[in-house]
Design a protein around this motif. Structure first.
Motif, PDB file in Angstrom:
ATOM      1  N   PHE A  87      -6.857  -0.581  -7.085  1.00 45.43           N
ATOM      2  CA  PHE A  87      -5.620  -0.569  -6.304  1.00 45.43           C
ATOM      3  C   PHE A  87      -5.698   0.543  -5.257  1.00 45.43           C
ATOM      4  N   PRO A  88      -6.156   0.209  -4.065  1.00 47.92           N
ATOM      5  CA  PRO A  88      -6.229   1.213  -2.996  1.00 47.92           C
ATOM      6  C   PRO A  88      -4.958   1.238  -2.152  1.00 47.92           C
ATOM      7  N   TRP A  89      -4.748   2.362  -1.503  1.00 50.88           N
ATOM      8  CA  TRP A  89      -3.669   2.516  -0.534  1.00 50.88           C
ATOM      9  C   TRP A  89      -4.281   2.916   0.810  1.00 50.88           C
ATOM     10  N   TYR A  90      -3.760   2.278   1.869  1.00 54.57           N
ATOM     11  CA  TYR A  90      -4.256   2.542   3.207  1.00 54.57           C
ATOM     12  C   TYR A  90      -3.122   3.040   4.091  1.00 54.57           C
ATOM     13  N   LYS A  91      -3.467   3.932   4.994  1.00 52.48           N
ATOM     14  CA  LYS A  91      -2.527   4.449   5.986  1.00 52.48           C
ATOM     15  C   LYS A  91      -2.978   3.976   7.349  1.00 52.48           C
ATOM     16  N   GLN A  92      -2.051   3.406   8.110  1.00 55.24           N
ATOM     17  CA  GLN A  92      -2.381   2.930   9.449  1.00 55.24           C
ATOM     18  C   GLN A  92      -1.449   3.571  10.459  1.00 55.24           C
ATOM     19  N   GLU A  93      -1.972   4.472  11.245  1.00 54.55           N
ATOM     20  CA  GLU A  93      -1.200   5.075  12.319  1.00 54.55           C
ATOM     21  C   GLU A  93      -1.154   4.101  13.489  1.00 54.55           C
ATOM     22  N   LEU A  94      -0.168   4.303  14.335  1.00 54.38           N
ATOM     23  CA  LEU A  94       0.077   3.363  15.418  1.00 54.38           C
ATOM     24  C   LEU A  94      -1.164   3.176  16.292  1.00 54.38           C
ATOM     25  N   GLY A  95      -1.601   1.936  16.440  1.00 51.57           N
ATOM     26  CA  GLY A  95      -2.738   1.625  17.291  1.00 51.57           C
ATOM     27  C   GLY A  95      -4.097   1.950  16.702  1.00 51.57           C
ATOM     28  N   LYS A  96      -4.105   2.306  15.417  1.00 48.80           N
ATOM     29  CA  LYS A  96      -5.386   2.699  14.801  1.00 48.80           C
ATOM     30  C   LYS A  96      -5.733   1.796  13.626  1.00 48.80           C
ATOM     31  N   ARG A  97      -6.904   2.015  13.094  1.00 49.20           N
ATOM     32  CA  ARG A  97      -7.362   1.210  11.974  1.00 49.20           C
ATOM     33  C   ARG A  97      -6.764   1.705  10.670  1.00 49.20           C
ATOM     34  N   PRO A  98      -6.639   0.834   9.662  1.00 43.22           N
ATOM     35  CA  PRO A  98      -6.220   1.300   8.333  1.00 43.22           C
ATOM     36  C   PRO A  98      -7.287   2.227   7.761  1.00 43.22           C
ATOM     37  N   GLN A  99      -6.834   3.285   7.105  1.00 47.16           N
ATOM     38  CA  GLN A  99      -7.768   4.226   6.479  1.00 47.16           C
ATOM     39  C   GLN A  99      -7.376   4.438   5.037  1.00 47.16           C
ATOM     40  N   LEU A 100      -8.363   4.419   4.171  1.00 44.36           N
ATOM     41  CA  LEU A 100      -8.136   4.619   2.742  1.00 44.36           C
ATOM     42  C   LEU A 100      -7.665   6.042   2.487  1.00 44.36           C
ATOM     43  N   ILE A 101      -6.538   6.188   1.788  1.00 42.55           N
ATOM     44  CA  ILE A 101      -6.031   7.528   1.498  1.00 42.55           C
ATOM     45  C   ILE A 101      -6.119   7.873   0.020  1.00 42.55           C
ATOM     46  N   ILE A 102      -6.013   6.900  -0.845  1.00 41.37           N
ATOM     47  CA  ILE A 102      -6.132   7.141  -2.268  1.00 41.37           C
ATOM     48  C   ILE A 102      -6.316   5.806  -2.959  1.00 41.37           C
ATOM     49  N   ASP A 103      -6.952   5.814  -4.113  1.00 35.43           N
ATOM     50  CA  ASP A 103      -7.119   4.579  -4.864  1.00 35.43           C
ATOM     51  C   ASP A 103      -7.068   4.886  -6.347  1.00 35.43           C
ATOM     52  N   ILE A 104      -6.854   3.856  -7.149  1.00 36.16           N
ATOM     53  CA  ILE A 104      -6.793   4.029  -8.586  1.00 36.16           C
ATOM     54  C   ILE A 104      -7.394   2.798  -9.244  1.00 36.16           C
ATOM     55  N   ARG A 105      -8.078   3.026 -10.336  1.00 35.84           N
ATOM     56  CA  ARG A 105      -8.669   1.914 -11.080  1.00 35.84           C
ATOM     57  C   ARG A 105      -7.835   1.651 -12.318  1.00 35.84           C
ATOM     58  N   SER A 106      -8.028   0.477 -12.899  1.00 36.02           N
ATOM     59  CA  SER A 106      -7.122   0.018 -13.938  1.00 36.02           C
ATOM     60  C   SER A 106      -7.247   0.800 -15.247  1.00 36.02           C
ATOM     61  N   ASN A 107      -8.289   1.613 -15.366  1.00 36.88           N
ATOM     62  CA  ASN A 107      -8.430   2.392 -16.597  1.00 36.88           C
ATOM     63  C   ASN A 107      -7.781   3.774 -16.484  1.00 36.88           C
ATOM     64  N   VAL A 108      -7.047   3.972 -15.378  1.00 39.49           N
ATOM     65  CA  VAL A 108      -6.394   5.259 -15.133  1.00 39.49           C
ATOM     66  C   VAL A 108      -4.920   5.016 -14.853  1.00 39.49           C
ATOM     67  N   GLY A 109      -4.041   5.890 -15.336  1.00 39.88           N
ATOM     68  CA  GLY A 109      -2.619   5.686 -15.130  1.00 39.88           C
ATOM     69  C   GLY A 109      -2.055   6.431 -13.932  1.00 39.88           C
ATOM     70  N   GLU A 110      -2.729   7.516 -13.552  1.00 45.26           N
ATOM     71  CA  GLU A 110      -2.211   8.320 -12.452  1.00 45.26           C
ATOM     72  C   GLU A 110      -3.368   9.067 -11.789  1.00 45.26           C
ATOM     73  N   LYS A 111      -3.249   9.238 -10.492  1.00 46.58           N
ATOM     74  CA  LYS A 111      -4.255   9.992  -9.748  1.00 46.58           C
ATOM     75  C   LYS A 111      -3.560  10.766  -8.653  1.00 46.58           C
ATOM     76  N   LYS A 112      -3.977  11.998  -8.434  1.00 43.16           N
ATOM     77  CA  LYS A 112      -3.314  12.843  -7.454  1.00 43.16           C
ATOM     78  C   LYS A 112      -4.333  13.476  -6.517  1.00 43.16           C
ATOM     79  N   ASP A 113      -3.948  13.587  -5.256  1.00 45.77           N
ATOM     80  CA  ASP A 113      -4.791  14.247  -4.266  1.00 45.77           C
ATOM     81  C   ASP A 113      -3.875  15.021  -3.333  1.00 45.77           C
ATOM     82  N   GLN A 114      -3.729  16.303  -3.608  1.00 44.26           N
ATOM     83  CA  GLN A 114      -2.857  17.185  -2.833  1.00 44.26           C
ATOM     84  C   GLN A 114      -1.435  16.647  -2.832  1.00 44.26           C
TER      85      GLN A 114
END
Lengths: 110, 113
Positions: free
Chosen positions: A33-60
């Motif tokens: 389950f990835p999350w992407y951030k897309q700023e106006l006029g730009k490409r989507p960029q991966l910001i964080i992801d999580i796999r099904s064997n994990v319940g929570e993940k944090k990055d700053q």
């Protein structure tokens, strides 16, 4: 096939507040389950992801939680800043098949 | 620099005139994919490729063709474009064996008149 729903479609928060975006999925075989951030006029960029064997993940200031039983996952952004303003997409995947949500437009008001 | 390169960035064409959007990646990724992005609909997969000479349809393949003759290249072909193919197109790649997150190209904004 997989169906990913994302809410809300738009979200406005005051700078420094938290923002939460929620997604649900339908296929219990999805395991990434990835999350992407897309700023106006730009490409989507991966910001964080999580796999099904994990319940929570944090990055700053960002975190993702996953509830496999309920088939939903969420993105949490704390201490929001104006540069967090963008469209955020969630996705559910197994193997290399990705299904994206319809996006959340986040506006952080200074 | 590791990247996915799409060309052109912008394209205006007329109905029925064949066009190709190129996509190239320099990360030795096995998996490549094409998406279109439309307001309110998010990113929808057109075609994907698991490796050289292996391609398959995504959710919205009608009116599109792809080929994967080399690992680094994955062109998108519109043989007879129509106005409903006006959209923002993204190529993406990732390693096989995952899933792993995508690296997206910079996008191609296509207008068919």
């Amino acid at each position: 096939g997989e169906n990913v729903e994302q809410h809300p479609s738009t979200l406005s928060v005051q700078e420094g507040d938290s923002a939460v975006i929620k997604c649900t999925y339908s296929d219990s075989a999805s395991n990434y389950f990835p999350w992407y951030k897309q700023e106006l006029g730009k490409r989507p960029q991966l910001i964080i992801d999580i796999r099904s064997n994990v319940g929570e993940k944090k990055d700053q200031r960002i975190a993702v939680t996953l509830n496999k039983t309920a088939k939903h996952f969420s993105l949490h952004i704390t201490e929001t800043q104006p540069e967090d303003s963008a469209v955020y997409f969630c996705a559910a995947s197994r193997v290399n098949q990705f299904y994206f949500g319809t996006g959340t437009s986040l506006t952080v008001i200074p | 620099e590791a990247q996915v390169t799409q060309n052109p960035r912008y394209l205006i064409t007329v109905t029925g005139k064949k066009l190709t959007v190129t996509c190239s990646q320099n990360m030795n990724h096995e998996y490549m994919s094409w998406y279109r992005q439309d307001p309110g609909l998010g990113l929808r997969q057109i075609y994907y490729s698991m490796n050289v000479e292996v391609t398959d349809k995504g959710d919205v393949p009608e009116g599109y063709k792809v080929s994967r003759k080399e690992k680094r290249n994955f062109p998108l072909i519109l043989e007879s474009p129509s106005p409903n193919q006006t959209s923002l197109y993204f190529c993406a790649s990732s390693m096989a064996g995952g899933p792993y997150g995508y690296t997206f190209g910079s996008g191609t904004r296509l207008t068919v008149v």
